[in-house]
Structures are given as C-alpha cells and as structure tokens.
Scaffold this active site. Structure first.
Site, mmCIF file in Angstrom:
data_model
loop_
_atom_site.group_PDB
_atom_site.id
_atom_site.type_symbol
_atom_site.label_atom_id
_atom_site.label_comp_id
_atom_site.label_asym_id
_atom_site.label_seq_id
_atom_site.Cartn_x
_atom_site.Cartn_y
_atom_site.Cartn_z
ATOM 1 C CE LYS A 101 -6.089 1.845 -0.577
ATOM 2 N NZ LYS A 101 -6.582 1.803 0.768
ATOM 3 C CE LYS A 138 -3.656 2.376 2.497
ATOM 4 N NZ LYS A 138 -4.671 2.271 3.554
HETATM 5 C C1 PBG Z 1 -7.539 3.272 5.633
HETATM 6 C C2 PBG Z 1 -7.760 3.137 4.175
HETATM 7 C C3 PBG Z 1 -7.558 4.114 3.182
HETATM 8 C C4 PBG Z 1 -8.059 3.576 1.993
HETATM 9 C C5 PBG Z 1 -8.508 2.284 2.288
HETATM 10 N N1 PBG Z 1 -8.301 2.017 3.639
HETATM 11 C C6 PBG Z 1 -7.052 5.502 3.276
HETATM 12 C C7 PBG Z 1 -5.702 5.773 3.774
HETATM 13 O O1 PBG Z 1 -4.857 4.889 3.921
HETATM 14 O O2 PBG Z 1 -5.479 6.933 4.079
HETATM 15 C C8 PBG Z 1 -8.120 4.305 0.677
HETATM 16 C C9 PBG Z 1 -9.176 3.846 -0.286
HETATM 17 C C10 PBG Z 1 -9.485 4.794 -1.388
HETATM 18 O O3 PBG Z 1 -8.838 5.852 -1.581
HETATM 19 O O4 PBG Z 1 -10.422 4.481 -2.146
HETATM 20 N N2 PBG Z 1 -6.424 2.725 6.180
#
Ligand code: PBG
Length: 329
Positions: A254, A196
C-alpha cells in the site's frame, strides 16, 4: 522472425484480443473499503472522495446487501469515532459495544456470507492521530502491540473473519496471532499491511476519518518512524517475509499504483496471497481529473486496475469496486 512472425495478428480484432488476454478482472478480485459513523440514516459524501460516504449502521446494512447483489464478496471496515471518545491508548477500540464491533455485527446480520475484514490500528481512536500509543515523543511499539491484540480479539468475537493490522509496529502479527489462538480464535485470519509506505496519498482518507496526526508539542507530526520510506525496496520483502513467518495469511502492499514494482518483487519471493490497496489519494486524483474532462474515467480506471492485478495482486482493495462492476454492464 519478422515477417514470418507478426505480433499484430494477436491484436487484430476484439475477439482475438479476448482470446489471448492474460489478465481478467472479476468482482471476486475486490475488497470494498467502507466508512462507518454513528447515527441513523446518515450517508455523508466525503468531499475529497466523490462517490464515497460515511454511513450509519442502517445505511451500511443496505450497502452490503447491494454489494453482495453486485457480486462483491468482501468488505474492509473503518470507523469514524467522536473526538470525545479518543485518548492516547485508543481505549474505545476495545469497547465490545463500540462502533466497529456493532458495524461487524450489522454486516453479518444483513449479509451473513459477506467476508468482513477490519482495520486494526489506533489512529481513528487516538487523540494524537497516531496508529500507536505516544510516549516520550515516540510511538511505543510493544505497548501498542498489546492493545492491537485486544482489539483484534474484540473484532473477532464480534464476528470479523479477518483482522487487518495497518499500524506497522514491529512484531504485531506474532502478538496478534498468539492472542487470537489463546482465545480459541484460531480460525480468524490476519491480513497484514506488510509493506505500508509513509505516503502522502492517504490524505483524503484522513479527512474521511478525521484521523491525521495532530500538531502538538512532543508528538511526531508524521508516521515516518513506523510506515516505510518510499525510497526502499528490499525492506518491503523483509517486512513481508517476517509477517508471513509471524502468521500473516495475506500480506498487503500500500499504496497501489506507485508501488507495483514492490508488488511484483514480493510476488516473486513469497507464496501467500497479496493484497494491494489502491488508496484514497489515487481514487481522488482520477475522480478530479475525470470531473474536469481531462481523463476518461472508466478507461483509466480499468487500465489502473488491470495493472494492479497484472503486477501480482490477488486481492484489490479499491474504492472503485462498484464503478468496476458497473462497467460489466
Ligand atoms: C490507518 C489506515 C490508513 C489507511 C488505511 N488504514 C491511513 C494512515 O495510515 O494514515 C489509508 C487508506 C487510504 O488512504 O485509502 N492506519
């Protein structure tokens, strides 16, 4: 060799193109992200994500029945909690009667076969908007893992099929796997957000949940000490491998489109299903361009989705899931 071989013969008609097409999309490919809020009959559109809503539980029940009828079989739940319930440790995340726990039960009651995955991270519950506990100007790793493990147990007990840790703490998959197994929850799966990235594409999501890191002294302003540097590639393989070794059943990359090289790298190295999250900012960009008439919405959407699958995704988490099914007619 040309002229004996003419590649255009395989593109000459719609029928031959259908016959030799390598990547076929179906509703089975999709994991549908849903945003849940307290209240009744609430269905508020998220300004930066047209067509996506924050839904109260009774609306959520209708929504999952509709998704199931459309042929979609899996949802990924996120909750927006009131500021008054937020603290540094994400205490509300462990409330057995909290919004997430009730949302899981609501989905399972409305549609028992719908696969339920839940986001596991502290940010929607954190007064600082961080995925972990803040201490001494840092995000505390091992203390956060403990809370994530309790949170996972709580979601599993409420009926979640898979928990999806999205926090990027080190070692959390092992901690969560052991905690679930100790509770006799060995059938609960883990989809790890393994690679991520610290991405600016999450902006609209943080608006949706009001979960952006807050601007206060001695608290990091961004998530770069835990989410990955967009410049890194080999690190993604290492993260994914470690998560599989610690017990992850599915690993995720992601955001989606800007990171398809990473998807392919991991696909080539590691034999577990890969999920790709086409995130909120990716969705917002296409919706905005299409609303101005600058891009053909459905054509670009289908091209993006097939690119994600072609790169190696076995599961696509996408806000376009319903739009995709509508294109099937
Ligand atoms: C939370 C999380 C996030 C997303 C999914 N789980 C945001 C972040 O890490 O700040 C992002 C999903 C999206 O942008 O569609 N941990």
């Amino acid at each position: 060799m040309y002229p004996l071989i003419r590649n255009r013969r395989l593109r000459a008609s719609q029928s031959i193109r259908r016959l030799v097409r390598e990547t076929i999309m179906t509703p089975d490919d999709f994991l549908v992200p849903l945003f849940v809020v307290e209240g009744k009959n609430i269905k508020e559109e998220i300004a930066s994500m047209p067509g996506q809503y924050r839904m109260s539980l009774n609306i959520l029940a209708n929504e999952v029945r509709e998704l199931w009828k459309m042929g979609l079989c899996a949802v990924l739940l996120f909750v927006k909690v009131d500021d008054s319930l937020k603290d540094n440790k994400g205490t509300e995340a462990l409330n057995a009667n909290g919004l997430m726990q009730r949302a899981i039960k609501t989905v399972k009651e409305a549609c028992p076969e719908m696969l339920v995955m839940t986001d596991v991270a502290l940010d929607p519950f954190s007064s600082y908007g961080h995925d972990g506990i803040v201490g001494d100007g840092q995000i505390l790793n091992d203390q956060t893992n403990e809370v994530l493990a309790y949170m996972s147990i709580s979601h599993a007990k409420a009926g979640a099929d898979f928990v999806a840790p999205s926090d990027m703490m080190d070692g959390r998959i092992l901690t969560i796997r052991e905690a679930l197994d100790d509770e006799g929850l060995e059938n609960t799966g883990i989809m790890s957000y393994a690679a991520k990235y610290a991405s600016a594409y999450y902006g609209p999501f943080r608006d949706a949940l009001d979960s952006a890191p807050v601007d206060v002294k001695n608290v990091p302003k961004d998530k770069k000490t835990y989410q990955m540097d967009p410049a890194n590639r080999f690190e993604a393989i290492k993260e994914a491998q470690m998560d599989v070794d610690e017990g992850a059943d599915i690993i995720m990359v992601k955001p989606g489109l800007p990171y398809l090289d990473i998807v392919r790298d991991i696909k080539n190295e590691i034999d577990v299903p890969i999920a790709v999250y086409q995130v909120s900012g990716e969705y917002a960009m296409l919706k905005a361009a299409a609303s101005k008439g600058w891009l053909d919405h459905d054509a670009v959407m289908l091209e993006q989705l097939v690119a994600i699958k072609r790169a190696g995704a076995n599961v696509i988490a996408s806000y376009f899931a319903k739009d995709f099914v509508r294109t099937l007619g």
